[in-house]
Design a protein around this motif. Structure first.
Motif, PDB file in Angstrom:
ATOM      1  N   HIS A  76       0.856  -1.202   0.000  1.00 32.04           N
ATOM      2  CA  HIS A  76       0.000   0.000   0.000  1.00 32.04           C
ATOM      3  C   HIS A  76       0.878   1.233   0.000  1.00 32.04           C
ATOM      4  O   HIS A  76       2.109   1.140   0.038  1.00 32.04           O
ATOM      5  N   ASP A  80       5.802   4.518   5.112  1.00 32.90           N
ATOM      6  CA  ASP A  80       6.758   3.539   5.628  1.00 32.90           C
ATOM      7  C   ASP A  80       6.826   2.289   4.749  1.00 32.90           C
ATOM      8  O   ASP A  80       7.547   1.331   5.063  1.00 32.90           O
ATOM      9  N   HIS A  81       6.101   2.304   3.630  1.00 33.71           N
ATOM     10  CA  HIS A  81       6.122   1.163   2.705  1.00 33.71           C
ATOM     11  C   HIS A  81       6.584   1.577   1.304  1.00 33.71           C
ATOM     12  O   HIS A  81       7.206   0.792   0.596  1.00 33.71           O
ATOM     13  N   ASP A 183       0.290  -4.261   5.921  1.00 30.58           N
ATOM     14  CA  ASP A 183      -0.438  -3.844   7.123  1.00 30.58           C
ATOM     15  C   ASP A 183      -1.889  -4.328   7.112  1.00 30.58           C
ATOM     16  O   ASP A 183      -2.682  -3.939   7.968  1.00 30.58           O
ATOM     17  N   HIS A 221       4.991  -5.068  10.114  1.00 35.79           N
ATOM     18  CA  HIS A 221       5.633  -4.496  11.301  1.00 35.79           C
ATOM     19  C   HIS A 221       5.857  -5.478  12.449  1.00 35.79           C
ATOM     20  O   HIS A 221       6.590  -5.154  13.380  1.00 35.79           O
TER      21      HIS A 221
HETATM   22 ZN   LIG Z   1       2.984   0.408   7.890  1.00 32.16          ZN
END
Ligand SMILES: [Zn+2]
Length: 286
Positions: A76, A80-81, A183, A221
């Motif tokens: 997505h 952070d991805h 996530d 994560h």
């Molecule tokens: Zn994330």
């Protein structure tokens, strides 16, 4: 001295699956990047924060070198991805994520979130301010439910799993029976941006029916993998929220100072179900 590799470490999970962990001092915030070397190309599943520029050379030095192309597949759009995607020869993401691309690539916001991830460590912030990736011009290829990724001897089925974000995808390696879930399947599921929980329930239900009971789920994560039970708890939690069984839910929030203006009016609540929690915007139930 900090360098481009300081925040990265890795381990071999299987013959053709490596996990790179990105962490900026705060062990509560780790970012999992999965690397799958195929015969024809190397697949990188999620690309971390992109606040240093060493991810590709780290992979070439420690995991797989040579002239094979490296293709990045995002679960997505969140920063952070998708932050390191520009380092790779091709980058793929579902088009439903694109409306939030600019917000996630915004440098001020990325560095502001980094402050949370590194507990505002001056040295880390200064290094990243000088070394972050400039990725404003990046173009993503669309990838969607039903697509098949063939890296050469390793294949992934692309499965849509909206909830955390509208275009969240997970990648299923049927031959080895594992999912790279980003996530979409975690213990703490932030689904407050989901505008349509009914749609999510439909797709989680479909996912659960398709998966073998012993499938391994690697996440964006968590420190260790999850099982199908977590996906079931998420689906059950969403169904309970839709059914109004929310008396015991508690207010919830995000630790980030930079908030998407669209989210300012959200009434964010946490619903616990089994081993997971589902965070949602109670306004969507009215
Ligand atoms: Zn994330």
């Amino acid at each position: 001295m900090i360098n481009d590799f300081t925040f990265l470490s890795h381990e071999k999970l299987r013959d053709r699956l490596y996990l790179i962990r990105e962490c900026y001092l705060n062990p509560e915030n780790i970012f999992n990047i999965y690397v799958v070397p195929g015969a024809d190309k190397t697949g990188i599943f999620d690309t971390g924060l992109g606040v240093t520029s060493g991810l590709r050379s780290y992979i070439e030095r420690n995991i797989t070198a040579g002239p094979k192309p490296m293709h990045a597949y995002m679960t997505h759009v969140d920063l952070d991805h998708s932050g390191g995607a520009i380092l790779f020869d091709e980058a793929c993401m579902n088009e439903r994520e694109l409306p939030k691309l600019a917000w996630n690539l915004n440098v001020k916001r990325r560095l502001s979130d980094l402050g949370v991830f590194c507990k505002n460590n001056r040295e880390v912030l200064q290094y990243c301010e000088e070394h972050y990736l400039h990725n404003e011009g990046i173009a993503f290829q669309n990838i969607d439910d039903g697509d098949l990724i063939d890296l050469g001897g390793v294949k992934f089925e692309v499965i849509k799993l909206p909830g955390h974000t509208p275009g969240s995808l997970v990648y299923y390696n049927r031959a080895e029976n594992y999912v790279l879930g980003g996530d979409a399947i975690q213990l703490h599921n932030t689904c407050q941006r989901c505008r349509d929980l009914k749609e999510s329930v439909f797709y989680y239900e479909r996912f659960i029916k398709r998966m073998p009971e012993d499938v391994i789920i690697y996440t964006g994560h968590e420190r260790s993998h999850l099982t199908l039970a977590a996906a079931r708890d998420i689906r059950n939690g969403m169904q309970e929220i839709l059914a109004g069984r929310t008396e015991e839910d508690t207010p919830s929030g995000m630790p980030f100072p930079c908030i998407d203006p669209e989210e300012l009016d959200y009434d964010v609540k946490e619903h616990k179900c089994g081993q997971v929690s589902v965070i949602y915007d109670a306004n969507t139930l009215k």
